[in-house]
Design an enzyme around this catalytic site. Structure first.
Site, mmCIF file in Angstrom:
data_model
loop_
_atom_site.group_PDB
_atom_site.id
_atom_site.type_symbol
_atom_site.label_atom_id
_atom_site.label_comp_id
_atom_site.label_asym_id
_atom_site.label_seq_id
_atom_site.Cartn_x
_atom_site.Cartn_y
_atom_site.Cartn_z
ATOM 1 N N HIS A 167 1.041 -1.043 -0.041
ATOM 2 C CA HIS A 167 -0.184 0.245 -0.268
ATOM 3 C C HIS A 167 0.521 1.508 0.091
ATOM 4 C CE1 HIS A 167 -3.709 -2.705 2.085
ATOM 5 N NE2 HIS A 167 -3.875 -2.186 0.985
ATOM 6 N N CYS A 254 -3.384 1.289 9.815
ATOM 7 C CA CYS A 254 -4.355 0.437 9.190
ATOM 8 C C CYS A 254 -5.006 -0.449 10.664
ATOM 9 C CB CYS A 254 -3.899 -1.148 8.352
ATOM 10 S SG CYS A 254 -2.316 -1.926 9.210
#
Length: 259
Positions: A167, A254
Site C-alpha cells: 500500500h 491500518c
C-alpha cells in the site's frame, strides 16, 4: 491539523495467523495471543490521545479484518466503503457498513463499485487533499470514483504509483506541519517535492507507518533512528509494539479508522 474524536478498531481473530503477507517486513508467522495484547495496548493509547474508541468483535472468516482501515475511508464529513480485489478481504466491507451507519447519514456514505477497486491503505490524507496510491489493490477506476465522492465536500485528490510493496502508506506518511516520512523510492515522486521529507533508511522501513494523532505521533517499537528524528521535530511520541501485525504486513494506521 486534523483533529480526531472517534476511532473504530476490530479485535484480531485467531485466524490472523492466516493473514495475507508479502513477507516484506517479516518471514515469521504471527502469534495470536501476543497480537491480542498488542492490539489492546494500541486501543489504550488511542484513548489516551483523546479518541472515543469503538472496539468491534473479531471476524474469524476474515483473517485480515483487524485492519479496519482497508474496507473504508472516513473523515468527519463522509465515509467511503472501498472494494478490495482480494476475495479473502472483500467481504469486510459488508461487515463495516452497519457500524459506519451509526456515525454517518446514508447520504454521506459512498461505495467504490466494480470495476473500481480500492483499499484504504492506499489513501493518504494531507489536510483537504488525498493522495491515492495506484497499486495491486487500488486501480484508476477506483481512484476516479473516489475523486467524484470527495469533491462533493470540497476535497481534492490525485494519484501516485505504488512501485514497491503493498500500500501507499507503507512507504509515505504525513505527520503535520508539512512533515513527511517516506522511502527513498517515494522520495523520487514529484508529488511530494514540496514537503519537509525525511527519508527513512532501509533497515527501518517499517517505521514509515507512524501515526499522527492530535499532536502526538505513535511510532512502532524498535526503530530508534526514525523515533529520534520525529522527536527532533518536537512531537510528543508514543512507542507501540506492533510486531505481530508486522508479520502480516499490518501497521499502525491500518489498525483503526479515525475521524
Amino acid at each position: 491539523m486534523v483533529e480526531f474524536t472517534n476511532g473504530i478498531v476490530r479485535k484480531p481473530s485467531k485466524s490472523m495467523v492466516e493473514g495475507i503477507t508479502t513477507g516484506m517486513f517479516s518471514s515469521e508467522n504471527p502469534k495470536y495471543e501476543d497480537g491480542l495484547k498488542q492490539h489492546g495496548q494500541y486501543v489504550k493509547i488511542l484513548e489516551k490521545l483523546g479518541l472515543e474508541v469503538l472496539v468491534l468483535e473479531p471476524l474469524e472468516e476474515f483473517p485480515d479484518s483487524c485492519f479496519v482501515e482497508d474496507p473504508a475511508v472516513v473523515t468527519d464529513k463522509f465515509a467511503i466503503i472501498t472494494n478490495s480485489p482480494k476475495e479473502s478481504r472483500n467481504g469486510e466491507k459488508v461487515e463495516i457498513e452497519p457500524t459506519l451507519k451509526n456515525y454517518f447519514d446514508n447520504k454521506d456514505i459512498y461505495y467504490i463499485e466494480y470495476p473500481g477497486t480500492m483499499e484504504g491503505g492506499d489513501v493518504l490524507q494531507v489536510d483537504n487533499h488525498f493522495y491515492v496510491g495506484l497499486s495491486e489493490r487500488t486501480n484508476d477506476e477506483g481512484a476516479k470514483q473516489f475523486n467524484e465522492f470527495v469533491s462533493k465536500y470540497g476535497f481534492t485528490s490525485s494519484t501516485v504509483p505504488v512501485t514497491e510493496g503493498l500500500h501507499l502508506k507503507d512507504f509515505v506518511i504525513y505527520l503535520d506541519d508539512n512533515n513527511m516520512l517516506l522511502s527513498s523510492e517515494m522520495n523520487k515522486a514529484s508529488e511530494f517535492k514540496d514537503f519537509n521529507r525525511y527519508v527513512v533508511e532501509k533497515d527501518e522501513l517499517y517505521a514509515i507507518n507512524s501515526l499522527f494523532i492530535n499532536g502526538t505521533v505513535m511510532v512502532p517499537e524498535g526503530y530508534p533512528k526514525t523515533l529520534n528524528y520525529i522527536k527532533s521535530l518536537g512531537y510528543p511520541v508514543e512507542v507501540v509494539n506492533t510486531d505481530e501485525f508486522k508479520k502480516i504486513d499490518g501497521s499502525l494506521t491500518c489498525l483503526s479508522l479515525r475521524f
